[in-house]
Design a protein around this motif. Structure first.
Motif, PDB file in Angstrom:
ATOM      1  N   HIS A  29       0.856  -1.187   0.000  1.00  0.00           N
ATOM      2  CA  HIS A  29       0.000   0.000   0.000  1.00  0.00           C
ATOM      3  C   HIS A  29       0.895   1.240   0.000  1.00  0.00           C
ATOM      4  CE1 HIS A  29      -4.195   1.527   1.341  1.00  0.00           C
ATOM      5  NE2 HIS A  29      -3.569   2.442   0.641  1.00  0.00           N
ATOM      6  N   HIS A  57       1.583   4.971  -1.927  1.00  0.00           N
ATOM      7  CA  HIS A  57       1.132   6.048  -2.819  1.00  0.00           C
ATOM      8  C   HIS A  57       2.344   6.828  -3.343  1.00  0.00           C
ATOM      9  CE1 HIS A  57      -3.115   5.356  -2.053  1.00  0.00           C
ATOM     10  NE2 HIS A  57      -2.802   5.144  -0.784  1.00  0.00           N
ATOM     11  N   HIS A  88      -4.035   5.858  -5.924  1.00  0.00           N
ATOM     12  CA  HIS A  88      -5.496   5.908  -5.977  1.00  0.00           C
ATOM     13  C   HIS A  88      -5.954   5.920  -7.432  1.00  0.00           C
ATOM     14  CE1 HIS A  88      -6.288   6.544  -1.732  1.00  0.00           C
ATOM     15  NE2 HIS A  88      -5.368   7.467  -1.677  1.00  0.00           N
ATOM     16  N   GLU A 133      -5.172   1.376  -5.851  1.00  0.00           N
ATOM     17  CA  GLU A 133      -6.214   1.328  -4.827  1.00  0.00           C
ATOM     18  C   GLU A 133      -7.503   1.789  -5.509  1.00  0.00           C
ATOM     19  OE1 GLU A 133      -5.483   3.666  -1.274  1.00  0.00           O
ATOM     20  OE2 GLU A 133      -7.192   2.771  -0.228  1.00  0.00           O
ATOM     21  N   ASP A 141       0.220   2.108   3.849  1.00  0.00           N
ATOM     22  CA  ASP A 141      -0.569   3.225   3.317  1.00  0.00           C
ATOM     23  C   ASP A 141       0.363   4.439   3.252  1.00  0.00           C
ATOM     24  OD1 ASP A 141      -2.700   4.555   2.260  1.00  0.00           O
ATOM     25  OD2 ASP A 141      -4.092   4.059   3.873  1.00  0.00           O
ATOM     26  N   HIS A 188       2.356   7.485   2.269  1.00  0.00           N
ATOM     27  CA  HIS A 188       2.192   8.647   1.396  1.00  0.00           C
ATOM     28  C   HIS A 188       3.481   9.447   1.278  1.00  0.00           C
ATOM     29  CE1 HIS A 188      -2.057   7.654   1.731  1.00  0.00           C
ATOM     30  NE2 HIS A 188      -2.321   8.538   0.804  1.00  0.00           N
TER      31      HIS A 188
HETATM   32 ZN   LIG Z   1      -4.246   4.356   0.458  1.00  0.00          ZN
END
Ligand SMILES: [Zn+2]
Ligand SMILES: [Zn+2]
Length: 283
Positions: free
Chosen positions: A7, A9, A39, A80, A242, A244
Motif C-alpha cells: 500500500h 502512494h 489511488h 487502490e 498506506d 504517502h
Molecule cells: Zn491508500
C-alpha cells in the motif's frame, strides 16, 4: 521483520514522493517485495486520485522501475480502487484497467451519492464526515455503519480483490467515540457478519499500519479487537503502510508484527515471482 508493503502512494495521486523515491525507500528499509498502489481515478472531480490521462504513464513507469531495480527488490503494479456504496460497484474504467495490474487493493472512501461532483468522504475531515452523515443518513450513524460494512462484504464477494484496504476507515475521526463506540455489541456484531462474508472469499485483509502517521491517535486498521476475530475465521492478511511519503514506508511495522504474533497469526501473504505466498512472521 515484515518484508513487504503493498500500500504505497506517490505523486501520481496524493503521495508526496515520486514512485522511484518510494522504491528506493523500500530497498533502504530492507523490503524484498513492494507494490505501488496509487489511488485509481474516480468518475467525479477530486484532488486526491490519479488523473485518468496519467494511467498509461503510471503503468509504463512501474514497468521501467521493475526492470531497473530487479536485482534489489521485487516490484508490483497495483492500484487502490474505490468501491461506491451508492452504486454497489466500482467504476467502468476500473474494470477495464484491473486486468493490467498485478494486484488490486479495494477500499471505500466515499459516502452518499457519487454521481455528481459534490461527494462526501469518510476520511477527508471530521466536518465532511459529519456533513455526509447528516445529508445521506439524517445523522443516523448506525445506519451508515451498517451500510458501510455490508458494502465491504459485497465488494469482497463481487470482486474478490487481492487486498481489502483499511476495513475500518470509518473510525478515522472517531477519537473519543464522538460518532460511535466500537466496543458496543451492535458494532462488533456488524463487523463480525462482514468478516464471515470475507472469509468465504479469496480476499486478503490488509493490516494497515500508516494511520497514526497521518492522524495521530487512530491506531491501526483494523482495530486490535478485530485481529483475533479474523484469525478465528482464517482470513489471510497482507501488510501495508498506506505510505504517502518515504518516511512512512515501514511505519509502525515492528509493533504490528508483534501484535499479529500475539493474536496467533503465524504468516502473512507476499508476492514472490508473481505469485502470492505465505511468509512466516519473523517474531
Ligand atoms: Zn491508500
Ligand atoms: Zn485508502
Amino acid at each position: 521483520m515484515l518484508l513487504a508493503n503493498y500500500h504505497v502512494h506517490s505523486d501520481y495521486c496524493d503521495g508526496k514522493n515520486t514512485l522511484e523515491e518510494m522504491v528506493k525507500a523500500g530497498i533502504a528499509a530492507g523490503l524484498i517485495s513492494m507494490g505501488l498502489s496509487s489511488h485509481f481515478p474516480l468518475p467525479f472531480a477530486n484532488d486526491w486520485t490519479m488523473k485518468e490521462e496519467n494511467v498509461e504513464a503510471y503503468l509504463n513507469d512501474i514497468n521501467d522501475l521493475k526492470t531497473r531495480y530487479a536485482s534489489q527488490i521485487e516490484l508490483y503494479c497495483g492500484m487502490e480502487i474505490d468501491f461506491f456504496i451508492d452504486r454497489q460497484d466500482i467504476s467502468d474504467l476500473a474494470k477495464v484497467v484491473r486486468p493490467q495490474l498485478d494486484y488490486t487493493i479495494m477500499s471505500i472512501h466515499a459516502m452518499g451519492i457519487t454521481t455528481g461532483d459534490a461527494v462526501s468522504y469518510i476520511d477527508e475531515s471530521p466536518q465532511d464526515f459529519e456533513k455526509g452523515l447528516k445529508k445521506y443518513y439524517r445523522g443516523d450513524t448506525r445506519k451508515f455503519i451498517k451500510d458501510y460494512y455490508q458494502s465491504i462484504e459485497i465488494m469482497a464477494k463481487t470482486f474478490e480483490p487481492e487486498i481489502l484496504g483499511h476495513i475500518d476507515l470509518i473510525k478515522k475521526y472517531n477519537q473519543n467515540n464522538c460518532f460511535f463506540d466500537e466496543n458496543e455489541d451492535w458494532y462488533q456484531e456488524t463487523v463480525c457478519v462482514c468478516l464471515d462474508g470475507i472469509a468465504e472469499t479469496s480476499t486478503r485483509m490488509e493490516i494497515n499500519t500508516g494511520a497514526n502517521m497521518r492522524t495521530p491517535g487512530v491506531g491501526r486498521y483494523p482495530s486490535d479487537w478485530m485481529i483475533p476475530e479474523m484469525k478465528k475465521r482464517n482470513i489471510p492478511i497482507t501488510v501495508g503502510g498506506d505510505s504517502h511519503s518515504v518516511e512512512g514506508i515501514v511505519y509502525e511495522y515492528n509493533q504490528a508484527e508483534k501484535y499479529l504474533a500475539e493474536c496467533g497469526y503465524r504468516e502473512y501473504w507476499v508476492l514472490k515471482k508473481g505469485r502470492w505466498e505465505a511468509q512466516p512472521l519473523g517474531v
